[in-house]
Every structure is written in structure tokens, then in C-alpha cells.
Design a protein around this motif. Structure first.
Motif, PDB file in Angstrom:
ATOM      1  N   THR A  50       0.798  -1.290   0.050  1.00 35.59           N
ATOM      2  CA  THR A  50      -0.030   0.171  -0.052  1.00 35.59           C
ATOM      3  C   THR A  50       0.920   1.187  -0.001  1.00 35.59           C
ATOM      4  OG1 THR A  50      -1.806  -1.034   1.223  1.00 35.59           O
ATOM      5  CG2 THR A  50      -1.639   1.162   1.428  1.00 35.59           C
ATOM      6  N   GLN A  51       1.821   1.117   0.776  1.00 39.91           N
ATOM      7  CA  GLN A  51       2.748   2.382   0.978  1.00 39.91           C
ATOM      8  C   GLN A  51       3.568   2.646  -0.474  1.00 39.91           C
ATOM      9  OE1 GLN A  51       6.674   2.715   3.250  1.00 39.91           O
ATOM     10  NE2 GLN A  51       4.940   3.336   4.812  1.00 39.91           N
ATOM     11  N   GLU A  52       3.922   1.661  -1.110  1.00 40.63           N
ATOM     12  CA  GLU A  52       4.788   1.720  -2.418  1.00 40.63           C
ATOM     13  C   GLU A  52       3.891   2.102  -3.410  1.00 40.63           C
ATOM     14  OE1 GLU A  52       7.725   1.217  -2.946  1.00 40.63           O
ATOM     15  OE2 GLU A  52       8.479   0.457  -1.330  1.00 40.63           O
ATOM     16  N   THR A  53       2.579   1.769  -3.444  1.00 44.61           N
ATOM     17  CA  THR A  53       1.481   2.175  -4.337  1.00 44.61           C
ATOM     18  C   THR A  53       1.191   3.786  -4.135  1.00 44.61           C
ATOM     19  OG1 THR A  53       0.620   0.013  -4.414  1.00 44.61           O
ATOM     20  CG2 THR A  53      -0.607   1.910  -5.318  1.00 44.61           C
ATOM     21  N   PHE A  98      -3.159   8.049  -4.390  1.00 46.47           N
ATOM     22  CA  PHE A  98      -4.574   7.495  -3.896  1.00 46.47           C
ATOM     23  C   PHE A  98      -5.083   6.948  -5.191  1.00 46.47           C
ATOM     24  CE2 PHE A  98      -8.802   7.155  -2.365  1.00 46.47           C
ATOM     25  CZ  PHE A  98      -8.696   6.358  -1.598  1.00 46.47           C
ATOM     26  N   PRO A  99      -5.363   7.653  -6.309  1.00 49.05           N
ATOM     27  CA  PRO A  99      -5.904   6.950  -7.474  1.00 49.05           C
ATOM     28  C   PRO A  99      -5.291   5.741  -8.097  1.00 49.05           C
ATOM     29  CG  PRO A  99      -5.803   9.488  -7.723  1.00 49.05           C
ATOM     30  CD  PRO A  99      -4.827   9.070  -6.543  1.00 49.05           C
ATOM     31  N   ALA A 100      -4.192   5.502  -7.665  1.00 50.55           N
ATOM     32  CA  ALA A 100      -3.702   4.318  -8.164  1.00 50.55           C
ATOM     33  C   ALA A 100      -3.708   3.162  -6.969  1.00 50.55           C
ATOM     34  CB  ALA A 100      -1.884   4.531  -8.375  1.00 50.55           C
ATOM     35  N   ARG A 154      10.075  17.691   9.150  1.00 51.59           N
ATOM     36  CA  ARG A 154      10.571  18.260   7.820  1.00 51.59           C
ATOM     37  C   ARG A 154      11.136  17.005   7.240  1.00 51.59           C
ATOM     38  NH1 ARG A 154      15.125  19.025   4.921  1.00 51.59           N
ATOM     39  NH2 ARG A 154      16.260  17.920   6.376  1.00 51.59           N
ATOM     40  N   GLU A 155      12.152  16.078   8.006  1.00 52.38           N
ATOM     41  CA  GLU A 155      12.519  14.987   7.440  1.00 52.38           C
ATOM     42  C   GLU A 155      11.488  13.812   6.551  1.00 52.38           C
ATOM     43  OE1 GLU A 155      14.820  13.266  10.432  1.00 52.38           O
ATOM     44  OE2 GLU A 155      16.328  14.962  10.655  1.00 52.38           O
ATOM     45  N   THR A 156      10.353  13.803   7.390  1.00 51.40           N
ATOM     46  CA  THR A 156       9.521  12.984   6.893  1.00 51.40           C
ATOM     47  C   THR A 156       8.895  13.762   5.519  1.00 51.40           C
ATOM     48  OG1 THR A 156       8.673  12.197   8.969  1.00 51.40           O
ATOM     49  CG2 THR A 156       6.979  11.832   7.299  1.00 51.40           C
ATOM     50  N   LEU A 157       8.445  14.979   5.719  1.00 46.76           N
ATOM     51  CA  LEU A 157       7.995  15.464   4.484  1.00 46.76           C
ATOM     52  C   LEU A 157       8.828  15.726   3.146  1.00 46.76           C
ATOM     53  CD1 LEU A 157       6.046  18.526   6.323  1.00 46.76           C
ATOM     54  CD2 LEU A 157       4.862  16.474   5.171  1.00 46.76           C
ATOM     55  N   THR A 158      10.154  15.660   3.304  1.00 43.79           N
ATOM     56  CA  THR A 158      11.002  15.793   2.297  1.00 43.79           C
ATOM     57  C   THR A 158      11.449  14.386   1.918  1.00 43.79           C
ATOM     58  OG1 THR A 158      12.908  16.295   3.883  1.00 43.79           O
ATOM     59  CG2 THR A 158      11.641  18.100   3.024  1.00 43.79           C
ATOM     60  N   ASP A 159      11.342  13.308   2.719  1.00 44.00           N
ATOM     61  CA  ASP A 159      11.751  11.986   2.221  1.00 44.00           C
ATOM     62  C   ASP A 159      11.142  11.723   0.907  1.00 44.00           C
ATOM     63  OD1 ASP A 159      13.020   9.376   3.261  1.00 44.00           O
ATOM     64  OD2 ASP A 159      10.858   8.900   2.570  1.00 44.00           O
ATOM     65  N   ARG A 213      10.193   8.897  -0.239  1.00 42.88           N
ATOM     66  CA  ARG A 213       8.770   8.027  -0.246  1.00 42.88           C
ATOM     67  C   ARG A 213       8.004   8.577   0.759  1.00 42.88           C
ATOM     68  NH1 ARG A 213       9.405   1.466   0.820  1.00 42.88           N
ATOM     69  NH2 ARG A 213       7.397   1.269   1.798  1.00 42.88           N
ATOM     70  N   MET A 214       8.344   8.865   1.778  1.00 43.13           N
ATOM     71  CA  MET A 214       7.242   9.056   3.144  1.00 43.13           C
ATOM     72  C   MET A 214       6.641  10.505   2.625  1.00 43.13           C
ATOM     73  SD  MET A 214       6.948   6.666   4.628  1.00 43.13           S
ATOM     74  CE  MET A 214       5.721   7.397   5.694  1.00 43.13           C
ATOM     75  N   GLY A 215       7.383  11.314   2.053  1.00 43.88           N
ATOM     76  CA  GLY A 215       6.636  12.680   1.580  1.00 43.88           C
ATOM     77  C   GLY A 215       5.764  12.239   0.619  1.00 43.88           C
ATOM     78  N   ALA A 216       5.739  11.534  -0.272  1.00 47.11           N
ATOM     79  CA  ALA A 216       4.896  11.365  -1.184  1.00 47.11           C
ATOM     80  C   ALA A 216       3.758  10.545  -0.788  1.00 47.11           C
ATOM     81  CB  ALA A 216       5.612  10.380  -2.472  1.00 47.11           C
ATOM     82  N   VAL A 217       3.944   9.545   0.132  1.00 45.15           N
ATOM     83  CA  VAL A 217       2.801   8.997   1.039  1.00 45.15           C
ATOM     84  C   VAL A 217       1.806   9.928   1.677  1.00 45.15           C
ATOM     85  CG1 VAL A 217       2.203   7.538   2.916  1.00 45.15           C
ATOM     86  CG2 VAL A 217       3.957   6.707   1.108  1.00 45.15           C
TER      87      VAL A 217
END
Length: 204
Positions: A29-32, A38-40, A100-105, A107-111
Motif C-alpha cells: 500500500t505504501q509503495e503504491t 491514492f487514485p493508483a 521536515r525529514e518526513t515531508l522531504t523524504d 517515499r514518505m513525503g509522497a505517501v
């Protein structure tokens, strides 16, 4: 969140194979979400990526929103505990740096951007996202409580409002104005929230 764990798809966490299935599905789910938003988030494709039967995924999570809700609960459970640097200034800087680290990561930022976008039009997803942040704020509230006990804050300072003030500017940059928050932005957010708290902005 108001729902009991047994009433929400995907939230039962026994050990053994069931725990492995949940981990595989949430990782998929996280990778997708990171790759396509979300549409994917297609249930059949998540099941295939996780190596889990479609029937199992539909039965336990019910819908893409059910997957997102359980992913957010899992992320809250896995998050780092609140900092304890010995000063409120240090703790708030640590909180701002973590946000900040989460939002700019990559992968995690995209999630997070995908989940925030989905929450704008889906009520269940919005409740799940709100539950995630309530959990994280409650876990970090101790930094303000310790600071008040040390005499660093006015009596009655609302710890949740203080912590919201730290992270809000960073989320605004990352999600609204589409700017990548910098370390200087994180330092500024922590300093501004601390100055406001010391001035009594979050106290009765």
C-alpha cells in the motif's frame, strides 16, 4: 479515532502468518501511494504486489480507504518517540526536524501528500488522517508537560497547540505552496512556536 480496533478492517494484529500478511499488504500500500497517489491504490494490484490472495485483502481491509486507514495506524505505531533533550527548545527543534525529514523524504513525503489529497474528498480517509495526527500530538505532548514542570512555559500552556504551531508552517510549505521545507525553515518554525508559547499565546 472512535472506532474500536476489532471494528475496523485490517486492525487485528495477532502474530504469525496474519501479522506477515498485514505487513506485506501495508508495505505494498505504501509503495503504491508513493508511486501513484491514492487514485493508483487498486485492491487487486496491492494484493498481487503483496503476494496475498485478493479475497483476503477485500475481507480484511474492505476498500482502498481501509488500506490507508490501517497504514496510518501502523505508521503511528512505528513512529519515533518524543525527544527528551533536556530543554523545550531542543525538543521543539527535534520535532520540527522530524516533520521536515518526513515531508522531504522521497517515499514518505509522497505517501503523506497522497493521503492528505485523498482526505480532502473522502470522509473516512480524513478521519484516519486525523486519528494519526492526534496520536502523534498526544505522544509529543510530554515535551510541553516537562517544560512546564521545569518552569519554561506559562502555567496552563496547551501542549497540542504548541506542537501544531511547530509543524503547521512546514506542512504549509510542503503541501500548499509546494516548496520543500529546509532545515532553516524547521529551525524557524520551532523558534517561532517557542517564542509564542513563552509569551503565553497557548495559555488561557
Amino acid at each position: 479515532m472512535s472506532e474500536s480496533p476489532s471494528a475496523v478492517p485490517g486492525t487485528q494484529r495477532p502474530g504469525g502468518r496474519t501479522a506477515k500478511v498485514r505487513r506485506a499488504v501495508l508495505d505494498a500500500t505504501q509503495e503504491t501511494l508513493a508511486a501513484g497517489g491514492f487514485p493508483a491504490l487498486n485492491m487487486d494490484q496491492v494484493a498481487a504486489a503483496a503476494g496475498v490472495g485478493k479475497t483476503t485483502v477485500y475481507r480484511r481491509w474492505g476498500s482502498p480507504v481501509g488500506l490507508v486507514a490501517d497504514l496510518l495506524r501502523d505508521m503511528a505505531e512505528q513512529s519515533l518517540p518524543a525527544a527528551d533533550t533536556g530543554t523545550l527548545a531542543g525538543d521543539l527543534r527535534a520535532n520540527a526536524a522530524l516533520v521536515r525529514e518526513t515531508l522531504t523524504d522521497p517515499r514518505m513525503g509522497a505517501v503523506f501528500r497522497a493521503v492528505i489529497a485523498a482526505a480532502a474528498f473522502d470522509e473516512e480517509c480524513a478521519r484516519a488522517l486525523g486519528g494519526f495526527y492526534r496520536t502523534r500530538l498526544a505522544e509529543w505532548a510530554v515535551v510541553a508537560e516537562r517544560a512546564a514542570a521545569r518552569g519554561e512555559l506559562p502555567a496552563g500552556t496547551d501542549p497540542l497547540e504548541l506542537l501544531r504551531a511547530v509543524s503547521a508552517p512546514l506542512y504549509y510549505r510542503a503541501v500548499v505552496s509546494q516548496e520543500e521545507p529546509t532545515p532553516a525553515d524547521a529551525e524557524r518554525a520551532a523558534a517561532a512556536a517557542l517564542a509564542a508559547a513563552r509569551a503565553g499565546a497557548y495559555a488561557p
